[in-house]
Design a protein around this motif. Structure first.
Motif, mmCIF file in Angstrom:
data_model
loop_
_atom_site.group_PDB
_atom_site.id
_atom_site.type_symbol
_atom_site.label_atom_id
_atom_site.label_comp_id
_atom_site.label_asym_id
_atom_site.label_seq_id
_atom_site.Cartn_x
_atom_site.Cartn_y
_atom_site.Cartn_z
ATOM 1 N N MET A 54 -17.743 -7.291 -4.360
ATOM 2 C CA MET A 54 -17.217 -6.365 -5.362
ATOM 3 C C MET A 54 -16.106 -5.479 -4.786
ATOM 4 N N ILE A 55 -16.070 -5.320 -3.457
ATOM 5 C CA ILE A 55 -15.028 -4.470 -2.850
ATOM 6 C C ILE A 55 -13.655 -5.109 -3.021
ATOM 7 N N PRO A 56 -13.421 -6.360 -2.510
ATOM 8 C CA PRO A 56 -12.105 -6.958 -2.785
ATOM 9 C C PRO A 56 -11.868 -7.213 -4.267
ATOM 10 N N LEU A 57 -12.966 -7.417 -5.054
ATOM 11 C CA LEU A 57 -12.801 -7.607 -6.491
ATOM 12 C C LEU A 57 -12.256 -6.341 -7.141
ATOM 13 N N ALA A 58 -12.775 -5.181 -6.719
ATOM 14 C CA ALA A 58 -12.265 -3.919 -7.265
ATOM 15 C C ALA A 58 -10.796 -3.713 -6.909
ATOM 16 N N LEU A 59 -10.409 -4.073 -5.660
ATOM 17 C CA LEU A 59 -9.009 -3.956 -5.256
ATOM 18 C C LEU A 59 -8.135 -4.931 -6.047
ATOM 19 N N LEU A 60 -8.685 -6.131 -6.313
ATOM 20 C CA LEU A 60 -7.965 -7.078 -7.155
ATOM 21 C C LEU A 60 -7.721 -6.511 -8.549
ATOM 22 N N LEU A 61 -8.739 -5.872 -9.101
ATOM 23 C CA LEU A 61 -8.599 -5.284 -10.438
ATOM 24 C C LEU A 61 -7.555 -4.170 -10.442
ATOM 25 N N LEU A 62 -7.496 -3.400 -9.334
ATOM 26 C CA LEU A 62 -6.500 -2.330 -9.243
ATOM 27 C C LEU A 62 -5.089 -2.920 -9.197
ATOM 28 N N LEU A 63 -4.900 -3.984 -8.390
ATOM 29 C CA LEU A 63 -3.604 -4.653 -8.347
ATOM 30 C C LEU A 63 -3.241 -5.224 -9.714
ATOM 31 N N ALA A 64 -4.217 -5.866 -10.374
ATOM 32 C CA ALA A 64 -3.964 -6.462 -11.685
ATOM 33 C C ALA A 64 -3.604 -5.397 -12.716
ATOM 34 N N TRP A 65 -4.277 -4.258 -12.655
ATOM 35 C CA TRP A 65 -4.010 -3.188 -13.612
ATOM 36 C C TRP A 65 -2.588 -2.643 -13.447
ATOM 37 N N ASN A 66 -2.173 -2.408 -12.186
ATOM 38 C CA ASN A 66 -0.821 -1.908 -11.951
ATOM 39 C C ASN A 66 0.229 -2.954 -12.331
ATOM 40 N N VAL A 70 6.673 -4.024 -3.368
ATOM 41 C CA VAL A 70 7.201 -5.310 -2.895
ATOM 42 C C VAL A 70 6.328 -6.401 -3.516
ATOM 43 N N PRO A 71 6.762 -7.037 -4.600
ATOM 44 C CA PRO A 71 5.912 -8.015 -5.284
ATOM 45 C C PRO A 71 5.407 -9.133 -4.376
ATOM 46 N N PHE A 72 6.230 -9.577 -3.419
ATOM 47 C CA PHE A 72 5.785 -10.641 -2.512
ATOM 48 C C PHE A 72 4.526 -10.224 -1.783
ATOM 49 N N LEU A 73 4.508 -9.004 -1.276
ATOM 50 C CA LEU A 73 3.346 -8.516 -0.533
ATOM 51 C C LEU A 73 2.150 -8.315 -1.458
ATOM 52 N N SER A 74 2.395 -7.863 -2.673
ATOM 53 C CA SER A 74 1.293 -7.664 -3.609
ATOM 54 C C SER A 74 0.666 -9.003 -3.990
ATOM 55 N N TRP A 75 1.506 -10.025 -4.201
ATOM 56 C CA TRP A 75 0.959 -11.362 -4.480
ATOM 57 C C TRP A 75 0.189 -11.884 -3.272
ATOM 58 N N LEU A 76 0.708 -11.635 -2.065
ATOM 59 C CA LEU A 76 0.002 -12.063 -0.861
ATOM 60 C C LEU A 76 -1.339 -11.348 -0.750
ATOM 61 N N ALA A 77 -1.373 -10.070 -1.124
ATOM 62 C CA ALA A 77 -2.634 -9.328 -1.121
ATOM 63 C C ALA A 77 -3.609 -9.917 -2.139
ATOM 64 N N ILE A 78 -3.097 -10.336 -3.291
ATOM 65 C CA ILE A 78 -3.963 -10.955 -4.307
ATOM 66 C C ILE A 78 -4.588 -12.236 -3.759
ATOM 67 N N VAL A 79 -3.780 -13.061 -3.094
ATOM 68 C CA VAL A 79 -4.306 -14.308 -2.523
ATOM 69 C C VAL A 79 -5.382 -14.000 -1.485
ATOM 70 N N ALA A 80 -5.076 -13.062 -0.572
ATOM 71 C CA ALA A 80 -6.041 -12.732 0.478
ATOM 72 C C ALA A 80 -7.324 -12.141 -0.102
ATOM 73 N N LEU A 81 -7.193 -11.233 -1.069
ATOM 74 C CA LEU A 81 -8.376 -10.611 -1.657
ATOM 75 C C LEU A 81 -9.191 -11.624 -2.458
ATOM 76 N N SER A 82 -8.498 -12.562 -3.089
ATOM 77 C CA SER A 82 -9.225 -13.614 -3.812
ATOM 78 C C SER A 82 -10.045 -14.463 -2.851
ATOM 79 N N VAL A 83 -9.438 -14.819 -1.725
ATOM 80 C CA VAL A 83 -10.160 -15.611 -0.720
ATOM 81 C C VAL A 83 -11.360 -14.830 -0.195
#
Length: 747
Positions: free
Chosen positions: A573-585, A661-674
């Motif tokens: 749920m921790i990376p999931l919550a961070l994913l939701l924060l990225l998705a919301w922004n 920096v969208p590239f880094l945010s997308w990279l964070a999404i991939v890492a958090l998803s994994v």
């Protein structure tokens, strides 16, 4: 072959002394500029005059030819018998013109003291023969005083293809933030491994000009592993060692390892290799002493010509003039092309070359040469409405293009406020998060070049193939200055390689100007730190208000949420919550409800800091205040930098989730998803077990591995709020364009 002043026809700087001329000038026919090349090695000084109160001097040497400074040495502190061992290459158009040498004592914040001067008559030298020279220094006001001597090695030789040679000379900017260049004809100008900061500018050597020139031939990668049984320099029987590396005029400095004789560094540095036969890397080890001069521990050298290429060599280098040894890993590799060319030679417009470049960075090459991330092509087309830097109302502009440690120059367009360069620069991209810097200067033949404007462009923000007008900014990149520059930039990179490199340490820059104390910078970093802390404090107040039931509906909702999360909590749920924060922004940005705000507070502080720095410069020239408070300054600078680093850390985390920096945010999404999937399907105990085994066996599996933190390396690519302001693109003022003015004023 060591000669006295008279035997080598040295003309000392004393009025009334007869000029001595060589025995024959027949060997020096008149001809075009660039007929001869003079190679100088500044060896050392002997028994120089003391100019400081402590009975010592801080000497450096200036060389002048035809009234222009062509070379300046580094400063050797507190030494009357300094050893420089510095080399310079100078093109001579008239060998009958003597070389003038001046020695000064450097005084921080004050006017430097004159030690002595001498002349060298070039017609007295035998062509194509290395000659050792001893120059006796004299002072025109005190001709009878013995001021010491300077030892040189000089070689004068005819130079072929003089029209295709560009002169590059070393110039130290120790007391000026301006750049000094010595220029011959229009053509390409190559800035070889020099730094664009005060105290670090160096120009040297020459290279042949072609329509498309490759500038360096390879990369030397050095990993500093450790030191063994170094000499104790402190009273406690230990040392605080650090290492300096030098190849030509490329310099690096390692971190300081406190209180040890067996330091572990594990740092990596990359040098450009310009010569086919290699070169010699000078390595010195020092003991850091706060508030006083650092102690010398020892030195060693690595001769690159003895090492085979494309192979890693483990070297144990014993220290000369000291004790112990250094353990190094040295690798020589070929370099991707870094070139300058005309617009007619365009790699990306040539279909064959473009296909080769695209093939090199296609997805299937993701694990081939991870350091070769991408290809950058920069077209420097023209500039408009530049600032007039000369009294004639014109400027002599030229352009400097920088990417990390790679720096290239255009030619100068004389007496023009709307210059056209039409040059193409290509670079090898090692880090897709690098920032391209383009700076425009005004050339002055007799003094330092004047700054006209600058732009900083993150590679990830570039739109390929688009010719764009960039509004020039001031030195601090905080506000506009006069003029625009037209660039067309193309970036081709491998996204997988770029992502992997994001988790590796950033490339270090060559040694830059030492930090200095700035009241405004200290205040700015304090405010940035306070703003980050206030976010945490406000969050704590919000949680406390829920506990205190200041708002019953909100407190009830928080209570029910707390019960639900605690009862059902899982780590995923921790990376999931961070994913939701990225998705919301991201949703807010896409929907036009961007919650990111342009930070005018930081921008105002940066502008105030620039004005304060200008005032501080004037004050330091008059009073030398910083010199008297050196020990206090070092402590304050450390505190100042710590505040800046902490503030930047918090801002980088915020900007990751703000899609700065969208590239880094997308990279964070991939890492958090994994991470979410791993933590969901794999029990925590197994993950912790694997992590522990990896940590315990890492040194056994790779004893020379460089320690790093992937999360911190990722965050280092995210710009802080200050960098966001600096990289913010300014809107062009239509009134700046000459074409607009002509339309508005047809008469």
């Amino acid at each position: 072959n060591r000669y006295s002043c008279s035997s080598l026809k040295i003309k000392c700087g004393v009025p009334g002394i007869t000029n001595l001329v060589g025995t024959s000038n027949a060997d020096f026919p008149s001809g075009d500029p660039g007929m001869y090349q003079l190679d100088i090695t500044l060896r050392r000084g002997q028994n120089l005059a003391a100019r400081d109160r402590g009975g010592t001097s801080d000497p450096y040497v200036k060389f002048k030819l035809g009234g222009k400074e062509v070379f300046r040495s580094k400063t050797i502190h507190k030494n009357l018998n300094p050893v420089w061992e510095e080399k310079a290459c100078i093109l001579i158009d008239n060998p009958r013109e003597p070389l003038y040498l001046k020695v000064f004592d450097y005084d921080f914040g004050l006017q430097d003291d004159f030690i002595g001067s001498a002349f060298l008559d070039l017609t007295s030298l035998e062509l194509n023969k290395q000659t050792d020279v001893t120059l006796s220094l004299k002072d025109p006001h005190y001709p009878d005083h013995d001021l010491g001597s300077i030892l040189l090695s000089v070689l004068l030789a005819p130079r072929e293809e003089q029209r295709e040679v560009t002169m590059l000379m070393r110039k130290s900017w120790k007391r000026s933030s301006k750049v000094t260049f010595s220029m011959w004809s229009s053509g390409f100008f190559f800035w070889k491994d020099c730094d664009v900061l005060p105290n670090m500018g160096n120009f040297w050597n020459c290279f042949n000009l072609h329509r498309k020139s490759q500038l360096w031939r390879g990369i030397v990668s050095i990993t500093l592993i450790e030191g063994r049984e170094l000499k104790a320099m402190d009273a406690n029987g230990l040392s605080d060692p650090y290492v300096k590396f030098r190849l030509g005029h490329q310099k690096y400095k390692s971190k300081i390892v406190p209180k040890t004789l067996n330091p572990q560094w594990r740092e990596q540095f990359d040098f450009h290799l310009y010569e086919e036969r290699g070169g010699i890397i000078d390595i010195t080890v020092w003991d850091k002493d706060a508030g006083k001069k650092d102690d010398f521990i020892g030195r060693c050298q690595v001769d690159l010509s003895t090492l085979s290429k494309e192979q890693t060599h483990k070297l144990e280098m014993p220290l000369e003039e000291g004790e112990g040894c250094l353990v190094l890993l040295v690798t020589l590799t070929a370099s991707a092309a870094v070139t300058i060319s005309d617009l007619s030679v365009n790699s990306l417009e040539d279909q064959k070359e473009r296909e080769e470049i695209l093939k090199r960075y296609r997805p299937m090459m993701m694990f081939h040469n991870l350091k070769d991330v991408g290809f950058l092509q920069v077209k420097v087309i023209r500039a408009e409405a530049l600032m007039a830097a000369d009294v004639t109302g014109k400027s002599d502009p030229f352009c400097v293009v920088e990417l990390n440690n790679d720096r290239l120059l255009t030619h100068t367009v004389y007496k023009n406020l709307n210059p056209e360069w039409n040059k193409i620069f290509t670079f090898n991209i090692k880090d897709i998060h690098s920032v391209l810097e383009v700076t425009v200067y005004d050339e002055d033949r007799d003094r330092s070049a004047d700054f006209l404007g600058k732009v900083a462009i993150p590679l990830l923000s570039i739109q390929n193939g688009e010719q764009k007008a960039y509004v020039l900014k001031n030195k601090e990149l905080t506000g506009p200055t006069k003029g625009v520059i037209y660039l067309e930039i193309d970036v081709i990179f491998n996204a997988v390689k770029a992502s992997i490199r994001t988790l590796m340490p950033k490339e270090q820059k060559y040694i830059e100007e030492e930090d200095r104390l700035s009241k405004q910078l200290l205040l700015r970093n304090f405010i940035r730190m306070k703003r980050c802390i206030m976010v945490l404090i406000n969050a704590a107040y919000y949680i406390s208000s829920c506990f205190d039931w200041d708002s019953p509906p909100r407190s009830l909702a928080a209570f029910l949420l707390f019960l639900f999360v605690v009862w059902n909590f899982e780590l995923y749920m921790i990376p999931l919550a961070l994913l939701l924060l990225l998705a919301w922004n991201y949703f807010l940005i896409v929907s036009g409800k961007d919650n990111r705000q342009h930070d005018t507070v930081v921008e105002d502080m940066l502008e105030d800091e620039e004005e304060e720095d200008d005032r501080d410069d004037k004050d330091s020239e008059k009073k030398g205040f910083m010199n008297r408070l050196y020990a206090i300054q070092e402590v304050c600078v450390s505190v100042q930098n710590i505040l800046g680093e902490v503030a930047s850390f918090g801002e980088r985390i915020k900007n990751t989730f703000n899609w700065t920096v969208p590239f880094l945010s997308w990279l964070a999404i991939v890492a958090l998803s994994v991470f979410t999937i791993i933590l969901y399907f794999i029990p925590l105990r197994y993950i912790v077990l694997v992590w522990g085994i990896n940590k315990f066996t890492k040194k056994l599996r790779s004893p020379y591995a460089i320690d790093n933190n992937e999360l911190l390396d990722f965050l280092s690519r995210v710009p802080s709020d200050v960098q966001v302001v600096q990289y913010h693109e300014l809107k062009q003022d239509p009134s700046h364009s000459p074409s607009k003015r002509k339309k508005n004023n047809p008469g």
